[in-house]
Scaffold this active site. Sequence first.
Site, PDB file in Angstrom:
ATOM      1  CG  HIS A  47      32.047  40.982  34.835  1.00 34.43           C
ATOM      2  ND1 HIS A  47      32.515  39.754  35.256  1.00 34.43           N
ATOM      3  CD2 HIS A  47      30.829  40.757  34.275  1.00 34.43           C
ATOM      4  CE1 HIS A  47      31.614  38.827  34.957  1.00 34.43           C
ATOM      5  NE2 HIS A  47      30.596  39.405  34.375  1.00 34.43           N
ATOM      6  CG  LEU A  70      54.102  37.880  37.750  1.00 33.87           C
ATOM      7  CD1 LEU A  70      54.319  36.647  38.609  1.00 33.87           C
ATOM      8  CD2 LEU A  70      52.935  38.716  38.289  1.00 33.87           C
ATOM      9  CG  ASP A 102      33.412  31.405  39.605  1.00 31.18           C
ATOM     10  OD1 ASP A 102      32.657  32.178  38.987  1.00 31.18           O
ATOM     11  OD2 ASP A 102      33.060  30.268  39.975  1.00 31.18           O
TER      12      ASP A 102
END
Length: 238
Positions: free
Chosen positions: A38, A132, A21
């Site tokens: 973004h 990961l 966010d």
Amino acid sequence: MKKVVDGEELEIPRHVAIILDGNGRWAKKRMMPRTYGHKKGADNIEPVCRWADDLGIEYLTVYAFSTENWKRPQDEVDTLMRLFHKYLVDYLGRIMKNNMRMRIIGDKSGLSRQLQEDIADVEKTSAGNTGLQFTIALNYGSRDEMIRAMRRMVRDGCREEQIDEALFTSYLDTAQLPDPDLVIRTSGEQRISNFLLWQMAYSEFYFTPVLWPDFDREALLDAVRAYSGRNRRFGGLK
């Protein structure tokens, strides 16, 4: 798992979920369009994955685009979709080099055919990787996920007496993932925005004012430090 990081012993969460966010506010502070924010936010995903892996976090899940985000201005949505396509294509080589497995959760049927093909390619290509375990929530909403799960259960003829937590969990998008130990939300907002509602039942929460494009290794480490100091009781007394 305990690990010494920068000279201090910390309890490392196995699975960290992050609500990304603040991209728009980050751009606004610089008098730039939200789409610029973004792009910078997308650029920050790779280093955060690297820092998480270095810390010993096994699973990292990020909330990138919700089922409600389609309500945003069309140019912003179009930019986000282009960024997702570019990320999946451009980073596939690095994903393989880093032995990272990628999954996408959410309603993929609502995405373009090209993006669905990109997703299928990266998931198939990285399926055997053991490093990961990185998951992107894309066109994802937890209520939508649960409704889709229940519909599949009905189609599969699940009987009332069969239904328990384990069965329901097996029908969720996250069936192959452990529940998140730590949930981080950047930008200072303190809500969960329809993200992993079932899975967060016993997660620890950490809210930081840091905007997502500025979220760096130290910000991640601060969250892990906070988690390490918690006493997780899972509803019991300890």
